[in-house]
Design an enzyme around this catalytic site. Structure first.
Site, PDB file in Angstrom:
ATOM      1  N   ASP A   1       0.863  -1.177   0.000  1.00  0.00           N
ATOM      2  CA  ASP A   1       0.000   0.000   0.000  1.00  0.00           C
ATOM      3  C   ASP A   1       0.900   1.227   0.000  1.00  0.00           C
ATOM      4  O   ASP A   1       2.114   1.126   0.094  1.00  0.00           O
ATOM      5  CB  ASP A   1      -0.925  -0.014   1.209  1.00  0.00           C
ATOM      6  N   SER A   2       0.301   2.393  -0.079  1.00  0.00           N
ATOM      7  CA  SER A   2       1.103   3.593  -0.319  1.00  0.00           C
ATOM      8  C   SER A   2       1.656   4.222   0.942  1.00  0.00           C
ATOM      9  O   SER A   2       2.525   5.067   0.891  1.00  0.00           O
ATOM     10  CB  SER A   2       0.236   4.628  -1.031  1.00  0.00           C
TER      11      SER A   2
ATOM     12  N   ASP B   1      -3.090   8.121  -1.956  1.00  0.00           N
ATOM     13  CA  ASP B   1      -4.379   8.813  -2.048  1.00  0.00           C
ATOM     14  C   ASP B   1      -4.522   9.748  -0.867  1.00  0.00           C
ATOM     15  O   ASP B   1      -3.874   9.573   0.158  1.00  0.00           O
ATOM     16  CB  ASP B   1      -5.545   7.810  -2.106  1.00  0.00           C
TER      17      ASP B   1
ATOM     18  N   ASP C   1      -8.029  -7.438   1.267  1.00  0.00           N
ATOM     19  CA  ASP C   1      -6.993  -7.580   2.292  1.00  0.00           C
ATOM     20  C   ASP C   1      -7.578  -7.125   3.624  1.00  0.00           C
ATOM     21  O   ASP C   1      -8.494  -6.291   3.640  1.00  0.00           O
ATOM     22  CB  ASP C   1      -5.776  -6.702   1.979  1.00  0.00           C
TER      23      ASP C   1
ATOM     24  N   CYS D   1     -11.611 -28.928   8.933  1.00  0.00           N
ATOM     25  CA  CYS D   1     -10.536 -28.079   8.414  1.00  0.00           C
ATOM     26  C   CYS D   1      -9.269 -28.896   8.209  1.00  0.00           C
ATOM     27  O   CYS D   1      -8.837 -29.608   9.115  1.00  0.00           O
ATOM     28  CB  CYS D   1     -10.273 -26.926   9.378  1.00  0.00           C
TER      29      CYS D   1
ATOM     30  N   CYS E   1      -6.210 -27.807   7.839  1.00  0.00           N
ATOM     31  CA  CYS E   1      -4.978 -27.068   8.129  1.00  0.00           C
ATOM     32  C   CYS E   1      -4.125 -27.836   9.139  1.00  0.00           C
ATOM     33  O   CYS E   1      -4.637 -28.672   9.879  1.00  0.00           O
ATOM     34  CB  CYS E   1      -5.288 -25.660   8.623  1.00  0.00           C
TER      35      CYS E   1
ATOM     36  N   CYS F   1      -5.499 -27.954  12.813  1.00  0.00           N
ATOM     37  CA  CYS F   1      -6.661 -28.811  13.058  1.00  0.00           C
ATOM     38  C   CYS F   1      -6.337 -30.281  12.870  1.00  0.00           C
ATOM     39  O   CYS F   1      -6.975 -31.141  13.466  1.00  0.00           O
ATOM     40  CB  CYS F   1      -7.820 -28.389  12.161  1.00  0.00           C
TER      41      CYS F   1
ATOM     42  N   HIS G   1      -4.335 -21.400  11.240  1.00  0.00           N
ATOM     43  CA  HIS G   1      -5.705 -21.836  11.002  1.00  0.00           C
ATOM     44  C   HIS G   1      -6.531 -20.732  10.342  1.00  0.00           C
ATOM     45  O   HIS G   1      -7.276 -20.996   9.398  1.00  0.00           O
ATOM     46  CB  HIS G   1      -6.383 -22.280  12.294  1.00  0.00           C
TER      47      HIS G   1
END
Lengths: 397, 466
Positions: A100-101, A154, A274, A312, A314, A317, A342
């Site tokens: 980002d800026s 911006d 994001d 899940c 992952c 889990c 997770h």
């Protein structure tokens, strides 16, 4: 003429479009790898995703994550990172990076001295010195970071602000966009995205859209939202924006990461998202699940021997129970890492499922079953979400 | 307890004291083994600090035995009771041997809380008082592969009275006998091994008595308590351990508690210790440092020609702060002044643009993938990843040290390793030495910043005695 140049560092291939909503499933080809959209991008603020190695991040299927120009511009600074072969080299991340800026941090983090046409003047939190972040400076830092996608600087105004300041900021953002485009040293390697402003004012937003879409940028972000405004206003600005953004360029909705928000905004036509929320909340022991969230540190999980989510896949889990993680929070920082992994897995899996349902032509059914899982009963569906989905032809029960 | 399944197979005993071998028959099925001299894998509640399974398993040659402390587990007794499956299953530890110690070697215990019948441990919620009955009840819920019996180890403070030390020996023996009685009558603890604990502070007679008496009990091995870094100097420690070793059977392992510094490890191996707790890498990590000491004993002629060899080279970043600490490294909580001469302080500005790995040639995940400059950045910005990466590197380095230690013992190269360690210490302090047939050297305190260049000592051999 809005054709994309073949040698562009960004190519968007639209793989499927939902016939009911405004959702799309795309392949976003960036310099470091392809990215499947819709995509959620985890935030690795200071050149690291808190507590997670790049291998772990890669193992979860992440194809793009964020770095923060403000933080990295302060420490360790753009020169050092350039010496390290850019942010990719510095943190050893081989896939894509979006920076980002620094604009948002100007507002959210630091004592703002002054915003004028030059840029944003602020006091450094480390030595109190005055620093000017101009469009040129921001792009210069991002050029040194070498990110695949850079954001324009911006003029950021809180979404709860009304009045002439909003209009001023919108116009200034357009002028700063032009300065950013001019300042980009690496247009063949780094993509510069514009950020649509205009607050919660439809006319201002439309004006901004009209102007910014005339610039030859590879992508657009929808900014100035997700800052505490009413959700009823929020979704209307999102859908207004996507209505007027070119189909063949990616749409990035900044700062959105709650599961419901993601699903709805995909339906409204956004491709990229994001948010710090999933990783931040993980460190407080909050695990994201299809039916909401689980506060692992709460007493009720002390003797709960199930994994966070039995479905899940992952690493957390697959191996650990809620009870063990609950206990581990009292003993070691690694408890946070387990939840972080997770939560990232949850977000990425969610987006993967969303994408697949669009590709399969069953996104509206997906939305309905998602909402059913998330809320105990239909009368608990947030009304803004119901309205937003209705606006793209999805009726919930 | 029927004959212990744990067997120590010694392949070498050097000079009647240093032992090299393999500890076999570990674990419920007896299939695990641990080379000695060796270290245990230090954990918080079964997790190596900062690491998840993925990051842990980037390490090669992970010690087969994980140390779990009662101080971290005791408060979860009820949970484990309800779980019923034992601690290993609870923690998701699939293929490791679990050893349960009483205390956490990296955390100080406040003194003054033991009684005739109880000892205390400190969990996250505060002090937990343990009788032998409660201690054993917890062991039944943990179901470790082996544990140390309850012990009165509050004697690591110097100038503890003889009377108090005698009491610690007596109490510890009494606790052991009670533990063993309960153990032998417990179905849940079938196949679990018990280590006795040798106490006695700094009094030789008490140490010998404790060892002799403990050796009479049917234990699988011996913990040596009260020798923690900072409690006494190495000369005394060596003397006492040798005296203890004389009273212990040769074929049972000796585990030294609370000692982890490489130089102390070396000296204690020479005194007859087999096992060490692996907490030192964690302490180094917590102060933002990386282990960097050389333990290369390969006789590379090219390197031998260049004097001095690896030691000073590798520490060319001159861990100058070490001189500020106590020679024995008093244990506090991660304060920079506790830094030893075995590590580099990555927070130091000099690393901000140092793009080398932590240690050249180290094959760990951190050194393969990252650079000092990045670690420096992570530390300066207080990022969690710093702990993860440092823990990986420090553990790898420490494991490598033990591996080399065993190799040195196997090939009679222990002297080489010793010399390296001794030189390391000498470079940090003002030392005048009386040599033993070698050149003497007065080395000046290297607590200097960048105005002094690297000091090269152009002697091929420097021998220093304590």
């Amino acid at each position: 003429l809005k054709t994309l140049c073949v040698a562009s560092p960004l190519t968007l291939r639209i793989v499927a479009e939902c016939p009911v909503t405004k959702a799309r499933a795309c392949d976003l080809i960036l310099p470091h790898s392809a990215v499947s959209t819709p995509v959620f991008m985890p935030v690795g603020t200071q050149g690291t995703l808190k507590g997670i190695t790049v291998d772990q991040l890669d193992g979860l299927g992440c194809q793009i994550c964020l770095g923060n120009t403000y933080h990295l511009g302060m420490r360790p600074g753009p020169d050092l990172i350039e010496k390290a072969n850019g942010l990719h080299g510095f943190m050893n991340w081989k896939k894509n990076l979006l920076t980002d800026s620094g604009g948002f941090q100007m507002v959210s983090l630091v004592e703002l001295s002054e915003v004028n046409e030059e840029g944003v003047k602020f006091k450094s939190p480390y030595d109190g010195k005055e620093i000017l972040l101009s469009p040129e400076k921001s792009i210069s830092i991002q050029n040194s970071l070498g990110s695949d996608i850079m954001m324009q600087l911006d003029d950021v105004v809180s979404s709860t602000v009304t009045g002439p300041r909003v209009e001023e900021a919108m116009h200034r953002s357009i002028r700063w966009l032009d300065r950013c485009i001019a300042a980009n040293k690496n247009p063949d390697k780094q993509n510069l995205f514009a950020i649509i402003q205009g607050g919660l004012n439809a006319d201002l937003r439309k004006a901004c859209l009209d102007e910014m879409t005339q610039r030859n940028v590879p992508g657009f972000a929808i900014g100035g939202l997700s800052g505490g405004e009413e959700k009823d206003d929020f979704w209307r600005m999102v859908t207004l924006s996507t209505d007027h953004l070119p189909r063949e360029k990616p749409r990035y909705l900044m700062g959105v990461g709650y599961a419901v928000d993601l699903v709805v905004c995909v339906a409204l036509g956004c491709d990229m998202f994001d948010c710090v929320f999933p990783t931040r909340t993980a460190r407080f022991g909050s695990a994201l699940v299809p039916w909401g969230s689980l506060q692992v540190k709460h007493k009720q999980y002390a003797k709960d021997f199930q994994p966070i989510d039995p479905d899940c896949p992952c690493p957390t889990c697959k191996r650990h129970s809620r009870a063990y993680l609950h206990a581990l929070f009292k003993s070691d920082t690694s408890a946070m890492h387990h939840i972080t992994i997770h939560n990232i897995a949850y977000q990425l899996t969610l987006m993967r499922s969303v994408r697949q349902s669009i590709v399969d032509g069953r996104f509206p059914e997906f939305i309905r079953s998602f909402m059913k899982q998330m809320f105990p009963s239909p009368d608990q569906y947030p009304s803004w979400a119901v309205d937003a989905l209705a606006s793209v032809n999805v009726t919930l029960e | 307890m029927a004959g212990s399944r744990i067997k120590l197979e010694l392949s070498r005993v050097v000079q009647g004291e240093s032992r090299l071998g393999v500890l076999k028959g570990l674990g419920r099925t007896g299939q695990h083994c641990l080379e000695v001299p060796g270290c245990l894998l230090y954990s918080h509640l079964g997790t190596v600090p900062h690491l998840t399974q993925d990051t842990l398993h980037t390490l090669k040659n992970i010690p087969a035995v994980t140390q779990v402390t009662l101080s971290s587990v005791a408060e979860h007794q009820e949970v484990l009771q309800e779980f019923k499956g034992g601690f290993k299953k609870f923690a998701g530890l699939h293929d490791t041997v679990v050893y349960c110690s009483l205390h956490d070697p990296a955390a100080l215990c406040p003194p003054g809380y033991t009684t005739n019948k109880t000892v205390s441990v400190w969990g996250s919620g505060g002090r937990i008082e343990l009788t032998v009955a409660k201690f054993m009840a917890i062991q039944k819920t943990i179901q470790p592969d082996w544990y140390q019996s309850m012990a009165d180890g509050e004697t690591w403070q110097s100038n503890t009275s003889r009377k108090r030390l005698r009491k610690s020996v007596d109490r510890t023996l009494a606790h052991l006998d009670e533990c063993l009685t309960i153990h032998q009558n417990s179905q849940d603890l079938q196949g679990v091994e018990v280590f006795g604990v040798v106490e006695g502070g700094d009094i030789l007679e008490e140490r010998a008595r404790s060892a002799r008496e403990t050796a009479k009990r049917p234990v699988a091995g011996f913990c040596l308590d009260g020798f923690q870094t900072g409690s006494m100097d190495q000369t005394l420690r060596t003397q006492l351990i040798k005296a203890i070793a004389k009273e212990l059977p040769e074929d049972k392992p000796r585990l030294l508690q609370g000692v982890g510094r490489p130089d102390e490890v070396l000296a204690c191996v020479e005194a007859g210790v087999d096992l060490f707790e692996g907490f030192f890498p964690f302490q180094v990590t917590e102060r933002g440092c990386a282990l960097s000491f050389s333990f290369d004993i390969s006789l590379d002629p090219e390197r031998a020609g260049r004097a001095p060899p690896a030691v000073l080279e590798l520490n060319d970043d001159e861990t100058c702060r070490a001189g500020e600490g106590q020679p024995n490294g008093e244990v506090t909580d991660g304060d920079q002044t506790q830094m030893t001469s075995f590590e580099i302080n990555l927070k130091d500005k000099r690393y901000h643009d140092d793009f080398r790995p932590l240690v050249e040639g180290c094959g760990c995940y951190c050194c393969v993938n990252h650079q000092r400059a990045y670690l420096h950045h992570l530390l300066v910005t207080n990022e969690l990843l710093a702990g993860v990466l440092l823990m990986i590197h420090n553990t790898a380095h420490y494991i490598g040290f033990f591996s080399t230690l065993r190799e040195a013992l196997a090939n009679d190269k222990l002297d080489l390793l010793k010399r390296r360690q001794v030189i390391l210490i000498a470079t940090s302090f003002s030392v005048t030495v009386t040599p033993d047939g070698f050149e003497s050297a007065a080395l000046s305190h290297l607590g200097m910043e960048s105005k002094h260049p690297r000091v090269k000592i152009n002697m091929t051999l420097i021998w220093l005695q304590e």
